[in-house]
Design a protein around this motif. Sequence first.
Motif, PDB file in Angstrom:
ATOM      1  N   HIS A  15      14.537 -52.891   2.775  1.00 11.20           N
ATOM      2  CA  HIS A  15      14.721 -51.635   2.050  1.00 11.20           C
ATOM      3  C   HIS A  15      16.164 -51.640   1.553  1.00 11.20           C
ATOM      4  O   HIS A  15      17.068 -52.061   2.270  1.00 11.20           O
ATOM      5  CB  HIS A  15      14.466 -50.483   3.025  1.00 11.20           C
TER       6      HIS A  15
ATOM      7  N   ASN B  56      11.971 -50.267  -2.099  1.00 15.23           N
ATOM      8  CA  ASN B  56      11.363 -51.105  -1.069  1.00 15.23           C
ATOM      9  C   ASN B  56      11.065 -52.462  -1.696  1.00 15.23           C
ATOM     10  O   ASN B  56      10.528 -52.526  -2.814  1.00 15.23           O
ATOM     11  CB  ASN B  56      10.047 -50.502  -0.574  1.00 15.23           C
TER      12      ASN B  56
ATOM     13  N   ASP C  10       5.975 -51.054   8.618  1.00 17.70           N
ATOM     14  CA  ASP C  10       6.556 -50.160   7.603  1.00 17.70           C
ATOM     15  C   ASP C  10       6.931 -48.811   8.211  1.00 17.70           C
ATOM     16  O   ASP C  10       7.341 -47.906   7.497  1.00 17.70           O
ATOM     17  CB  ASP C  10       5.561 -49.944   6.449  1.00 17.70           C
TER      18      ASP C  10
ATOM     19  N   THR D  97       6.399 -54.085   3.190  1.00 22.82           N
ATOM     20  CA  THR D  97       7.827 -53.939   2.909  1.00 22.82           C
ATOM     21  C   THR D  97       8.603 -54.911   3.790  1.00 22.82           C
ATOM     22  O   THR D  97       8.431 -54.913   5.014  1.00 22.82           O
ATOM     23  CB  THR D  97       8.278 -52.490   3.192  1.00 22.82           C
TER      24      THR D  97
END
Lengths: 246, 521
Positions: free
Chosen positions: B133, B122, A75, B130
Amino acid sequence: MRIVAVYNIKGGVGKTTTAANLSYHAALHNYSTLLLDLDPQGAVSYYFRVKPHKKFSSEKFLKGKKIQKFIRGSDYENLDVLPSDLSYRHMELLLSGKKRSRRQLRRILMPVKNEYDLIVLDCPPNITIVAENIFRASDLILIPVIPTTLSMLTYSSLKKFFKDNELNSNHLKPFFSMVEKRKKMHSDIIQKSIEKTPDVFCNTHIPYNSSVEKMGIHREPVHCFAPRTSGARAFTKLWKEVELIL
Amino acid sequence: MHKRLEIELPDRFDWQNFLACLRKSFSVSARTHPECLVEFLDTFDWRFFKASICFTRIGTKYELSDIYTGKHIAEFLWRRKKPYRSAAEIIPENLKTKLSKIQGPRAVIRIAELKCKTSSANIINEDGKTIAHISKEQLFLPQDDDGNEKALKNILLLYPIKGYTDEFKIIKKTLDAYGLPAPISAEPLIITALGAIKVVPCKYSSRIRTPLKAELSIQEAAVMLCRDMVKVMTSNEKGIIEDIDIEFLHDYRVTIRRTRALLTQLKGVFSPDKGDAFKQRFGALGKMTNHMRDYDVLLSYREKYQKMLPPVISQGLKPFFQSIVKQRRKEYLKISKYLQSNEYHELISDWSKFLKNVHETEPTQHSEDNVVEFTSKRILKRYHRIVKIAEVIDENTPYDEVHALRIECKKLRYMLEFFAPLYDKNLSDPIARLKKLQTLLGDFNDLCVQSDALSDKIKCLAPKGTKSLHTAAALGGLIALLSIDREEIRYKFKTAISDFICEDNLLYFQNMFAGKMESDP
């Protein structure tokens, strides 16, 4: 590409939290970073919420040719993760059947060498063939050491192993981990080691801190959810020291 | 990071409804961002763009990223009243180095801007990870003079994440089911912004790259070159007047010098009275800028000088540089005023008119000569002249003679650069050989000019007072150190000169240019 391993013969010394937080800081400082989880427990992969691909296994990893396919983005910008698989528990066996079994890891990482500035290895404990691969592949081996008699003893054993096997002990860089200031034994051991062997241990000590433990709950590097804690600050400092060594 | 993908959105697109569709397969964490103005920055000569770097400012946040991959490179906050301009103003050393490597002495200026209204989300899997995006971007050109905003694009940007291709296929299917077109590679935002205001990146270069052809007459070629040089000069005027950075004046001066050099080299191509008159007028213009350039150079050495001297002595430099700043300011005001004067505009307009109408005037001695024949002869002549001067230069040669060699080298370099497109073979080789010698001569000259400027300053110091004493000590120290550097360069002359005037190079010039001469111009 530089390879940094976080290793100790002992378990539970803070290897995984160090690997996770250092990778995060490296990425934050624009190092294109790959975090390679070599521990079949997959704790560092868990911290980053990354599961291995269904078709991934230790055999595929050891073949090395297509590891890019199994690397997953985290992330965080600049940080990718190659998660471990439970089948890594057989890695020892698979490696022992190979020629030059102690030098396989560097070969496996060759295809990604141009893609990353830094590869951080989260290593399983024990001295095994996997560990010897790690020793030979790494440019720097960070060793979290709890300031206790037994931990110091294990560190001495590791140094002896390096000497006996003609490995480059200059690559070893220990640092004190899970330090509890209020414990006299911790302070005494740290003080003694500074006096006896100055400049050997990193200047940064990672404290025993509840925020670091909470990484398992938040599943994030400590800096992301508790940036002002002593634990988070210590990892920032440790990264600066590591960056200088690199 | 994977490459961004883009989908042009129809007017009827409903973001909330679309997110609801995605929520059937994934968790979605959505947020709306405040409307923001993105300013795109670069140097006048596009140094960031040429390095594939997009330099943006949103409020106090400045960010560098790769134009094509979007990869983040660096960022910093700038809370001062005046916007960020020069790398010298930055404090963290690593960022300063990074920026100064790219922009050098140039300042960054705003080259385009966009207003963005962004909603993003997200897409998250069952582990809370995630996996992609997405963002909906409405791009506008900020208000024009009439207060109108111009809508540019309404797009959906998709950012796939490495290793989650199977999940991304499901997202694509959702897009498809929603009736959206297939995503394509996203256009970099800076390209959209520049395209909207019809600005072509990297168009400016101080180098003259006129596409000359071998069938032209020397006069036609000269006119084309001079016109291109007028463009370079005028495009630098604004930067000098606004005092954006020192390179505007530098490029401007170099172009004046090139114009004058061309007029000198091409004797007999224009009518002598006209050509000489313009040469003189440009000479006076160039001379007017000399002091300001000298001060710019001295000020650019401020940090270097401070480091050269021990701290006890270097304090004396402070009043010296303070006075240089004041003198520079005076010169700047003078030049800035002149560049906005009728006299200056008349010069440029006379010159442009002359270039436009010269073909209608009486032919001159060489105006109709073929460009290749004419320039080959001149280039070879210049080379031989350099050989003659250079042969007698050694470590004891007086400064004036070294300076004469430097000027001759400059003239040859300009000729080679102007007329390079006319020669079949690439001229980069002789230019590179010449450049090596020029660098040495240039460094030597810089040190001489600096020493002279410092000596002049010592003469002007008040004869009494502690301040003067400190400054004299600092300047004296610098002059001594600079003279050591200068003598070190002198010892390198011999090798560089013999490399340039060696038999091989002579043959090279003969082969390249002698064959192209049919008659003496």
